[in-house]
Design an enzyme around this catalytic site. Structure first.
Site, PDB file in Angstrom:
ATOM      1  CG  HIS A   1     -12.360  38.692 -16.098  1.00  0.00           C
ATOM      2  ND1 HIS A   1     -11.501  37.673 -16.378  1.00  0.00           N
ATOM      3  CD2 HIS A   1     -12.511  38.701 -14.755  1.00  0.00           C
ATOM      4  CE1 HIS A   1     -11.147  37.087 -15.254  1.00  0.00           C
ATOM      5  NE2 HIS A   1     -11.744  37.684 -14.250  1.00  0.00           N
ATOM      6  N   GLY A   2     -15.090  40.099 -19.702  1.00  0.00           N
ATOM      7  CA  GLY A   2     -15.958  41.106 -20.305  1.00  0.00           C
ATOM      8  C   GLY A   2     -15.631  41.358 -21.750  1.00  0.00           C
TER       9      GLY A   2
END
Lengths: 352, 479
Positions: B326-327
């Site tokens: 997700h990051g």
């Protein structure tokens, strides 16, 4: 297959019919004058607030060849009250001046306008930029129908979004109801004014210079009827010394640099003013130094913070807009050629 | 181009009409046209990053061809590993490079060694995680002989770049989507109508629910130090709905748009907030990603076979990787870790597949026990979302801490002008009633008078126009 496809398109259009009708109504009525509006955009009896930036750009576009503008006042609504008649005293007599402002103007908008004038082959002999923390912080187009940047300044890249923004406001039930009520009754009712949907306050407008003057407000001030309790309740500020956070980042630096390059190209005589504001919050020194380093200390002037200009509410129409008498005083200072005299004038205002 | 933009409002019908009236005559033309408009759709944001999609598609296309021409397992494995390294390498450079450099420097700094290193001023290309995983699924499936490699370069590039899924999924498998590019699509009325309904429902969730929740959430998370506990709880709950409305709304629009062009895309959300435990939640949330990790990471690692230690290890690896996907931020890793902690007891006790049917099936309302389970699961998910939303781990802990320490302050109230709660209720009620359907406006096998249906459409369009916030980008684009 085509039969099914046609049925699908037909049914989709039926569902969308009321909204298409609304779109048609919007195009015909054009309440924000962005479809078939032409200068002069301000007419007696107008009640719908329109996008000032669009007015400035479209009016310039229509008139720049006729008036051969070479001197511009740029900034947000605070710049409107720098009156051309006062400014011209400090410019060569043949200068042709224009108010190229926008509501809630951003540095991005100012940069785009300067670029636009340059690209149109216009002259930039004199420029007065009115800045503040808020305008300088904004490095992109501002949202909202009153603030969105004109498509002409964006090479029409935002034209769809620009028109969609206005159509969306038109469809807003409160606006639509008030607007249709006004169209039918011909009256601006209290609920329209109170909710900021329609506005019938009048002002004087000079189409040639795109200047707005709040003559009615000035008259009321002279008659001591302007500062009502309701208005005065808006004049509030925190006690103590406050400072804005620095707002000049890389994107702002790039725009300021490009502005500087265009000024050099045009041999522009420019001044940059940081507006006085009633809240007395001081413009950040870091940002000020950056502007002074970029544009020269003699051309950047900070009137924010505690000083005589920001002390009295009588220098302001409201908390954020100062009156022409203040602008006049500021212009006296910034165009004073004797630096010692200028420093004394600044000191006399209590500016540190 | 955003799905909730006016540009897309013009783009979609134009492409739809050209696709069905001009390019429907032959399959090659259909695919070529889809490829062109998909790249236009992506290039609308920044055409320079089209090169990354081209490279990613090219790597996996060539890997597929190479796998087809080599029978030897060792060579095939080498091709697979090379393709994965190159594809994930692109993702690593553009998404994680600065994260690793920063943490490398910080780790040395802890030991008193101060390194001078430059991070790169890299813009994260939109949707890179989505199309990379989509393309990789092809190569992996070809390697495992679940899928025949394709020689049709246009079909393959159109599959990777298919515009409805390009920016935020669903991460459709090559086994499902790619074969659909081999067959000429014909217009199906029912499919298109259902697609339109799904788009409408997706727009409602994105523009009305997510964007309006975002206004509160941004305000609350920016001022969490001074706000009362009730506001912080509300902020966390609103964020749960924001991220659901945002991402499931996007997925609905993507799936609905795919249907308009004759494609069946995999489902991405299945009313996750009606889950009775975290395992069920993860079967219903971002299904295309969780199933990707299950098939291509969890099972190859051994899944729940082997010793308990291995099961625990595999679960943690999958959730940590999922968080990291997700990051490049420790907050996402913490979020993954928290979910692993939630999930593990169910797995170890063998209760992770206890709730696989639809909740309260055949009933209007859930039982008290089910309701308790749903609320508990929702609150657990909400607690984890705080880490997902926070800027740093420290902020997440401070936010949670303030929920308890600020509890004596006044209860926050919102003006009745803010219609977000009734609007949220509309979404919850509709999704509850439609929980065994594909989406909120799935009217298949339901007899609804035409005027009710039309009224529903008008009402939703009117709500979107009246209560739609200003155009906000989708949260999941940055992943």
């Amino acid at each position: 297959m085509n039969k099914n496809l046609n049925k699908f398109i037909y049914k989709t259009l039926i569902v969308l019919f009321p909204f298409l009708l609304l779109l048609l109504l919007y195009i015909i009525l054009d309440p924000f004058k962005v479809i078939h509006g032409n200068p002069p955009f301000y007419k007696k009896g107008d009640v719908v607030d329109i996008n000032r930036g669009y007015v400035s750009t479209a009016t310039y576009e229509k008139q720049y060849q006729k008036y051969k503008y070479d001197s511009f006042i740029l900034g947000n609504s605070r710049s409107r009250f720098y009156e051309i008649s006062d400014w011209q005293k400090y410019l060569p007599s043949n200068s042709s001046c224009y108010h190229f402002d926008a509501s809630s103007e951003s540095l991005y908008g100012i940069y785009k306008k300067i670029l636009y004038i340059d690209q149109k082959g216009g002259s930039l002999n004199n420029v007065l930029i009115i800045l503040d923390d808020d305008a300088l912080a904004k490095d992109k187009s501002v949202e909202g129908h009153l603030f969105i940047i004109s498509p002409q300044l964006e090479n029409n890249k935002n034209i769809v979004n620009f028109h969609a923004t206005f159509f969306k406001v038109f469809c807003y039930y409160k606006f639509l109801y008030a607007f249709l009520d006004y169209k039918i009754s011909g009256k601006v009712k209290d609920y329209m004014r109170d909710n900021g949907l329609l506005d019938d306050e009048s002002f004087d407008y000079n189409q040639a210079t795109n200047e707005i003057r709040l003559s009615d407000a000035e008259e009321k001030i002279w008659k001591a009827t302007y500062y009502t309790n309701k208005r005065l309740s808006g004049f509030n500020r925190l006690q103590g010394d406050f400072l804005f956070e620095p707002v000049i980042k890389d994107s702002q630096k790039q725009m300021l640099e490009k502005i500087k390059q265009i000024f050099i190209k045009h041999h522009t005589s420019y001044r940059i003013v940081i507006s006085p504001q009633y809240d007395q919050i001081k413009f950040n020194p870091e940002d000020l130094h950056y502007l002074e380093d970029s544009f020269g200390k003699d051309f950047v002037f900070d009137f924010s913070g505690r000083n005589i200009l920001t002390e009295s509410y009588q220098n302001f129409y409201d908390k954020t807009h100062y009156r022409p008498q203040v602008s006049k005083q500021i212009m006296e200072i910034i165009y004073e050629t004797d630096s010692t005299k200028r420093a004394n004038m600044i000191e006399a205002l209590g500016i540190k | 181009m955003l799905f909730n933009s006016v540009d897309f409002l013009i783009f979609l019908p134009t492409v739809f009409l050209l696709y069905w009236f001009i390019f429907q005559k032959n399959l090659k033309l259909q695919n070529l046209f889809l490829l062109a408009v998909s790249y236009l759709f992506y290039g609308w944001w920044d055409w320079r990053f089209l090169s990354l999609i081209l490279i990613c598609s090219g790597i996996n296309y060539l890997a597929g061809l190479a796998l087809a021409s080599h029978k030897e397992e060792k060579t095939r494995k080498l091709i697979l590993v090379t393709s994965c390294i190159l594809s994930l390498g692109l993702l690593g450079v553009f998404k994680y490079f600065n994260f690793f450099i920063d943490n490398f420097i910080n780790a040395f700094a802890l030991a008193g060694i101060y390194l001078q290193a430059r991070t790169l001023n890299i813009i994260l290309p939109l949707g890179i995680s989505f199309y990379t995983f989509k393309a990789l699924s092809y190569t992996i499936d070809v390697y495992f002989r679940k899928l025949e490699p394709t020689k049709d370069i246009i079909a393959f590039f159109a599959f990777v770049g298919f515009f409805p899924q390009l920016l935020a999924g669903p991460i459709d498998r090559a086994t499902n989507l790619l074969p659909q590019f081999y067959i000429k699509r014909t217009f199906e009325y029912d499919k298109a109508v259902d697609g339109m309904r799904q788009i409408l429902w997706g727009l409602f969730k994105k523009i009305v629910i997510a964007d309006n929740c975002a206004t509160f959430v941004n305000n609350i998370f920016s001022n969490y130090e001074t706000l009362p506990a009730s506001a912080l709880v509300l902020g966390a709950v609103f964020f749960s709905f924001q991220i659901y409305g945002d991402f499931s709304g996007y997925s609905d629009i993507a799936i609905g748009t795919s249907r308009l062009f004759g494609f069946n895309s995999m489902r991405n959300f299945s009313v996750p907030y009606f889950s009775r435990d975290i395992a069920e939640f993860w079967r219903r949330w971002h299904i295309s990603l969780t199933s990707w990790f299950r098939d291509y990471l969890y099972i190859p690692l051994g899944g729940n076979r082997g010793t308990k230690y291995k099961v625990v290890r595999n679960t943690f690896i999958v959730f940590l990787v999922c968080g990291f996907w997700h990051g490049a931020n420790w907050t996402f890793i913490a979020w993954g870790l928290i979910n692993a902690v939630y999930f593990l007891p169910l797995l170890l006790l063998g209760k992770n597949r206890k709730n696989i049917d639809t909740v309260a099936h055949g009933k209007i309302l859930p039982g008290i026990k089910e309701l308790f389970q749903i609320v508990t699961t929702f609150l657990l998910a909400t607690l984890a979302w705080i880490f997902f939303r926070a800027d740093s781990i420290r902020q997440a802990f401070a936010y949670i801490g303030n929920i308890f320490s600020n509890s004596s302050k006044a209860v926050v109230t919102y003006s009745s002008e803010e219609l977000i709660i009734p609007l949220l209720l509309i979404m919850i009620v509709v999704e509850w009633l439609q929980r065994d359907k594909q989406h909120g406006l799935d009217f298949d096998n339901i007899k609804i008078p035409a005027f009710v249906r039309i009224f529903t459409y008008y009402a939703l369009i009117a709500i979107i126009m009246q209560f739609g916030s200003s155009q906000q980008s989708f949260i999941y684009f940055k992943f």
